[in-house]
Design an enzyme around this catalytic site. Structure first.
Site, PDB file in Angstrom:
ATOM      1  N   ARG A  60      -4.334   0.397  -2.103  1.00 34.00           N
ATOM      2  CA  ARG A  60      -3.790  -0.965  -2.025  1.00 34.00           C
ATOM      3  C   ARG A  60      -3.656  -1.582  -3.416  1.00 34.00           C
ATOM      4  O   ARG A  60      -4.422  -1.267  -4.319  1.00 34.00           O
ATOM      5  CB  ARG A  60      -4.706  -1.864  -1.183  1.00 34.00           C
ATOM      6  CG  ARG A  60      -4.941  -1.392   0.232  1.00 34.00           C
ATOM      7  CD  ARG A  60      -5.899  -2.326   0.966  1.00 34.00           C
ATOM      8  NE  ARG A  60      -6.138  -1.881   2.332  1.00 34.00           N
ATOM      9  CZ  ARG A  60      -7.092  -1.030   2.683  1.00 34.00           C
ATOM     10  NH1 ARG A  60      -7.886  -0.526   1.757  1.00 34.00           N
ATOM     11  NH2 ARG A  60      -7.248  -0.678   3.942  1.00 34.00           N
TER      12      ARG A  60
ATOM     13  N   GLN B 195       0.827  -1.200   0.000  1.00 31.95           N
ATOM     14  CA  GLN B 195       0.000   0.000   0.000  1.00 31.95           C
ATOM     15  C   GLN B 195       0.861   1.249   0.000  1.00 31.95           C
ATOM     16  O   GLN B 195       2.070   1.209   0.208  1.00 31.95           O
ATOM     17  CB  GLN B 195      -0.893   0.008   1.244  1.00 31.95           C
ATOM     18  CG  GLN B 195      -0.110  -0.020   2.554  1.00 31.95           C
ATOM     19  CD  GLN B 195      -1.012  -0.134   3.774  1.00 31.95           C
ATOM     20  OE1 GLN B 195      -1.252   0.850   4.467  1.00 31.95           O
ATOM     21  NE2 GLN B 195      -1.520  -1.349   4.037  1.00 31.95           N
TER      22      GLN B 195
ATOM     23  N   GLU C 292       3.438   8.881   8.118  1.00 26.64           N
ATOM     24  CA  GLU C 292       3.337   8.151   9.381  1.00 26.64           C
ATOM     25  C   GLU C 292       4.698   7.673   9.859  1.00 26.64           C
ATOM     26  O   GLU C 292       5.678   7.660   9.114  1.00 26.64           O
ATOM     27  CB  GLU C 292       2.378   6.964   9.233  1.00 26.64           C
ATOM     28  CG  GLU C 292       2.799   5.945   8.196  1.00 26.64           C
ATOM     29  CD  GLU C 292       1.698   4.925   7.900  1.00 26.64           C
ATOM     30  OE1 GLU C 292       0.543   5.128   8.328  1.00 26.64           O
ATOM     31  OE2 GLU C 292       2.000   3.930   7.222  1.00 26.64           O
TER      32      GLU C 292
ATOM     33  N   HIS D 116       0.107   5.752   0.923  1.00 23.75           N
ATOM     34  CA  HIS D 116      -0.852   6.766   1.352  1.00 23.75           C
ATOM     35  C   HIS D 116      -0.668   8.014   0.494  1.00 23.75           C
ATOM     36  O   HIS D 116       0.464   8.420   0.219  1.00 23.75           O
ATOM     37  CB  HIS D 116      -0.652   7.102   2.825  1.00 23.75           C
ATOM     38  CG  HIS D 116      -0.676   5.892   3.706  1.00 23.75           C
ATOM     39  ND1 HIS D 116      -1.772   5.059   3.796  1.00 23.75           N
ATOM     40  CD2 HIS D 116       0.268   5.348   4.520  1.00 23.75           C
ATOM     41  CE1 HIS D 116      -1.506   4.071   4.628  1.00 23.75           C
ATOM     42  NE2 HIS D 116      -0.275   4.221   5.076  1.00 23.75           N
TER      43      HIS D 116
ATOM     44  N   HIS E 128       4.729   0.277   1.011  1.00 24.07           N
ATOM     45  CA  HIS E 128       5.138  -0.455   2.203  1.00 24.07           C
ATOM     46  C   HIS E 128       4.108  -1.526   2.534  1.00 24.07           C
ATOM     47  O   HIS E 128       2.971  -1.490   2.057  1.00 24.07           O
ATOM     48  CB  HIS E 128       5.322   0.485   3.404  1.00 24.07           C
ATOM     49  CG  HIS E 128       4.094   1.255   3.776  1.00 24.07           C
ATOM     50  ND1 HIS E 128       3.683   2.383   3.093  1.00 24.07           N
ATOM     51  CD2 HIS E 128       3.164   1.068   4.755  1.00 24.07           C
ATOM     52  CE1 HIS E 128       2.571   2.851   3.634  1.00 24.07           C
ATOM     53  NE2 HIS E 128       2.231   2.067   4.640  1.00 24.07           N
TER      54      HIS E 128
END
Length: 441
Positions: free
Chosen positions: A315, A131, A158, A133, A296
């Site tokens: 994804r 996936q 993140e 972001h 990642h």
């Protein structure tokens, strides 16, 4: 813990209590199928301590959410009685909307009346999806076009901080390693064709970044776009080849991982695409930060995770969920090389700070022996504290709160916190707005 488990008795009491210095939070758990089962899961043990809900040994407990995001909102508990009827619970988001002073003026000016970060604990026993972001611009576009799939319009950088030994795939390997992958994994050429695969040998380290990235993008996109039927056949042949080769040689760590992923996601394109990514192993206390548009997949272990307040995920492999291959392949940066591992820097003998290059958040980790104390200075933004092990107390100038494992506490802006350990070791984590953000104002 879903919303139906919460009794919400209105905002009146919350408004009256908005000046309290420390408030306990009741937090939300996600039971995704990749989570550890029952009491093996750190998330399950935290939920039981935090909410009193008994752990079911048959259920996976994957994520423990602390924040205001609508996909898993925390609740603030008011009232001193022991029964549910003695307490009033409102969402943390409602509380800060009614009491914006809790966030501090600098945070409100930048992000409005909301917590800009989302704090989590993850317990992983099965690989998460490959996936990435989206950045802010892409998040806004995806949310506008498909708000049911992409629930908000925010970016999601993140950090993942290992609590136990933690494994992940993260970012693309070097050009040298990619050439070795294409050479040693013939099944990739089967799926993408020799014309595309051979292009990796026509670029070199000294070439312009964009030329190298364009070739990697082409090969990776071709791979991820392979048909399901062809992928299943090729992944099966790759598995059989590797199993045969175990009779003659020791497989590499990446090859062993790929075989394990094949058991979890038989015939999935993510199994073979794992060869493209760095295999990262974090020891407890080490951290990995993930910028927008970086691929990642978490593999196993327990971690504390903090991010900008978003739930947007694109994804493309190792998942039964919706895949958006075209978006994922077009959004990635295709930056090559091993990711930076953060070890943090000491603030005190007991506190280590992890400061990724994002405005929304930072994370502090505190290991406090029995009888020892440390101070978290007042900051111009809100903080969320999580006790992950042991017990102790948090004190302000006018109040004291006894804490144990599973306690989550919201601390408003401009409040200094003194922490004292009352067990062999008390482990706690603090999430807050990045100190860099306040320094640049």
């Amino acid at each position: 813990m879903g919303a139906d488990a919460i009794q919400t008795n209105g905002h009146d009491q919350a408004k009256l209590t908005g000046g309290e210095e420390i408030q306990r939070l009741r937090c939300f758990v996600k039971n995704y199928e990749w989570g550890k089962l029952g009491p093996e899961s750190l998330v399950a043990r935290l939920q039981e301590a935090n909410t009193g809900q008994r752990v079911d040994s048959e259920i996976p407990y994957a994520e423990f959410w602390m924040g205001t995001h609508e996909s898993g909102p925390s609740h603030v508990e008011f009232g001193s009685g022991h029964g549910v009827s003695d307490k009033c619970m409102v969402t943390l988001k409602s509380w800060v909307l009614d009491n914006p002073n809790l966030l501090g003026s600098k945070v409100v000016d930048k992000w409005g009346c909301d917590l800009p970060f989302l704090f989590k604990v993850l317990s992983v026993t099965k690989a998460l999806s490959i996936q990435a972001h989206p950045n802010k611009a892409l998040a806004e576009k995806l949310h506008r076009e498909d708000p049911l799939l992409y629930r908000d319009n925010n970016h999601k950088p993140e950090i993942a901080l290992a609590v136990t030994p933690f494994q992940a795939l993260c970012g693309f390997v070097t050009l040298k390693e990619l050439k070795e992958v294409i050479t040693n994994v013939p099944e990739i050429t089967e799926l993408v064709g020799s014309k595309a695969a051979d292009q990796i040998f026509n670029v070199h380290e000294h070439d312009e970044d964009e030329r190298i990235k364009s070739v990697v993008r082409l090969i990776f996109t071709q791979l991820m776009s392979a048909s399901n039927n062809e992928t299943k056949q090729v992944v099966s042949r790759m598995k059989n080849r590797l199993l045969l080769e175990t009779k003659h040689r020791e497989l590499s760590e990446k090859e062993k991982l790929v075989l394990e992923l094949e058991k979890q996601y038989t015939g999935d394109i993510g199994v073979i695409s794992a060869f493209f990514f760095n295999y990262v192993k974090l020891n407890p206390g080490e951290a990995l930060y993930l910028d927008a548009n970086e691929p990642h997949a978490y593999i196993s272990g327990d971690c504390v995770e903090c991010m900008a307040a978003s739930d947007n995920v694109v994804r493309a492999g190792l998942t039964p969920k919706h895949r958006d291959v075209q978006t994922l392949c077009s959004m990635l940066t295709y930056k090559l090389g091993y990711p930076e591992i953060l070890k943090g820097f000491p603030l005190t003998p007991y506190v280590t700070r992890y400061l990724p290059p994002f405005d929304e958040f930072e994370v502090d980790h505190c290991d406090l022996p029995r009888g020892k104390s440390t101070v978290f200075p007042a900051v111009p933004g809100p903080s969320v504290y999580l006790v992950i092990e042991g017990k102790g107390q948090l004190r302000t100038g006018s109040s004291k709160v006894l804490v144990n494992r599973g306690d989550v506490l919201f601390v408003p802006a401009d409040i200094e916190i003194h922490v004292t350990g009352e067990s062999d070791v008390m482990k706690l984590y603090r999430a807050g707005v990045s100190s860099r953000f306040f320094q640049t104002l």
